[in-house]
Design an enzyme around this catalytic site. Structure first.
Site, mmCIF file in Angstrom:
data_model
loop_
_atom_site.group_PDB
_atom_site.id
_atom_site.type_symbol
_atom_site.label_atom_id
_atom_site.label_comp_id
_atom_site.label_asym_id
_atom_site.label_seq_id
_atom_site.Cartn_x
_atom_site.Cartn_y
_atom_site.Cartn_z
ATOM 1 N N CYS A 182 -7.663 0.772 12.659
ATOM 2 C CA CYS A 182 -8.935 0.189 12.261
ATOM 3 C C CYS A 182 -9.683 -0.342 13.459
ATOM 4 C CB CYS A 182 -8.696 -0.942 11.274
ATOM 5 S SG CYS A 182 -7.425 -0.537 10.104
ATOM 6 N N SER A 224 0.844 -1.195 0.000
ATOM 7 C CA SER A 224 0.000 0.000 0.000
ATOM 8 C C SER A 224 0.878 1.243 0.000
ATOM 9 C CB SER A 224 -0.898 -0.015 1.237
ATOM 10 O OG SER A 224 -1.647 1.181 1.305
ATOM 11 N N THR A 264 -10.749 3.443 -14.658
ATOM 12 C CA THR A 264 -9.780 4.378 -15.217
ATOM 13 C C THR A 264 -8.587 4.535 -14.281
ATOM 14 O OG1 THR A 264 -11.552 5.540 -16.353
ATOM 15 C CG2 THR A 264 -9.509 6.770 -16.010
#
Ligand SMILES: *Cc1c(COP(=O)(O)O)cnc(C)c1O
Length: 392
Positions: free
Chosen positions: A332, A206, A244
């Site tokens: 999280c 990431s 895209t």
């Protein structure tokens, strides 16, 4: 007031060079799939970035696809494996390769992907870990068999920093005929991650954990390893991920990957020194402190500390008033009052699991910041411990 950010495992700020690169190319608006000049200009940036991400991991650009982040990359692998483990009606196959092995200490995006499959009837083994956060190779060998389809073990833990022996785990998984995936989001840019040496089939990373932009990540897919799209649509990414191209995110990611590669040696030395300074300072100034994680196989920047008798959220709030930003575990998980699943898995028990703080250092951290924490934290812990004895 001071502002000392020690939560780099939750996310990192954009590096100046990354921000400059993004700003410089903001005007590149072409759709990277278009054949005209505007499209080709955008496409060139995307492919350059793909090369940089591949180079950071020691693999060719064509084995890398861009995703929206670590969570999507991990979900893509689990959903691909789910398709392989299903019969023609999409239900778990009654025989053949269909088993999943992962660990009890994964990031929620792997843990919950695996639990979801389990809820659909797939067989999932959540390997336990020892007191240092390492999986037991014996337990792993016992769980692994001719029906195992996927082994997914994170390379480095986001909460306590323990690094698993992915090369050996992959060797065993491959010898048993299973696919091997690792969530290397916390490892990339912090310790060497050389995919050919590790021998994995899939690897997740990431950008926002390596000083790149948020909302962009990558998945390495070994040549000829199966992959089914999670997002169906156009032909982008060889048909493996429609949508895209995110030009800005991708080029920022590429620049961040280049810088992570060239800066790795310095990063390890500097972070290791900061971590040792903070650890030794806290150990010498605060009684009854427990350092979580492995004695040696660790991320250089992560220090997870238990302060029994003090409550994690209260420590965080008190530190925040002094301008110190850390975390009780994973970003999280904060907001939930559940104790950290990682600390419970290393056998911390509810009291320690509730009284632990993760400090994660990064490029903006300095020795003076460690000294500031070492000065401010002892009275906070003392006060909170007194309060909790009064209450008890
Ligand atoms: C942050 C993190 C993720 C999630 O990555 P996102 O890009 O935020 O979706 C996955 N795994 C680990 C170990 C992480 O630390």
């Amino acid at each position: 007031m001071k502002n000392i950010y020690l939560d780099y495992n939750a996310t990192t700020p954009l590096r100046d060079e990354v921000r400059d690169a993004i700003i410089k190319d903001l005007a590149v608006y072409g759709n990277a799939s278009s054949m005209h000049a505007a499209g080709r200009e955008a496409r060139a940036r995307v492919e350059e970035a793909r090369g940089a991400v591949g180079a950071l991991l020691g693999v060719p650009a064509k084995t890398i696809i861009f995703t929206s982040g670590g969570s999507e990359s991990n979900n893509t692998v689990f959903q691909t494996m789910r398709s392989l483990a299903s019969d023609e009606h999409g239900a778990p196959r009654p025989r053949g390769r269909r088993g999943f092995i992962t660990t009890a200490v994964e990031h929620p995006c792997v843990l919950n992907s695996a639990k979801y499959l389990e809820s659909l009837g797939y067989e999932v083994c959540f390997l336990p870990v020892d007191e240092y956060g390492k999986i037991s190779m014996d337990e792993f060998k016992k769980a692994l068999n001719g029906e195992t389809l996927l082994v997914s073990v994170m390379m480095a833990n986001n909460e306590i920093g323990t690094v698993q022996d992915i090369r050996e785990i992959a060797r065993l998984a491959k010898a048993a005929g299973a696919f091997m995936h690792t969530d290397a989001v916390q490892a990339v840019g912090k310790i060497p991650v050389d995919i050919p040496d590790l021998g994995v089939d899939y690897l997740t990373m990431s950008a926002h954990k390596i000083y790149g932009p948020k909302g962009i990540g990558a998945l390495y897919i070994k040549e000829k390893a199966p992959l089914f799209p999670l997002i169906h649509g156009g032909h982008q990414e060889e048909g493996m991920r429609a949508g895209t191209y995110n030009n800005m995110g991708i080029l920022g990611f590429g620049r961040a990957a280049e810088l992570a590669k060239s800066g790795l040696a310095d990063y390890r030395t500097n972070m290791g020194a900061l971590r040792a300074r903070l650890r030794d300072g806290l150990l010498s100034r605060i009684p009854h402190v427990k350092i979580n994680g492995h004695p040696s196989d660790m991320l250089p920047n992560t220090l997870n500390v238990s302060f029994p008798g003090a409550e994690g959220e209260a420590i965080l709030l008190s530190m925040d008033l002094e301008g110190i930003e850390a975390s009780t575990g994973s970003a999280c998980a904060s907001g939930s009052l559940e104790p950290s699943h990682v600390l419970l898995a290393i056998g911390a028990g509810p009291e320690l699991a509730h009284g632990s703080i993760r400090f994660s250092m990064g490029l903006g951290s300095a020795e003076a910041d460690m000294d500031y924490v070492i000065e401010k934290l002892p009275p906070i812990i003392e006060r909170l411990r007194k309060m909790s004895t009064l209450r008890a």
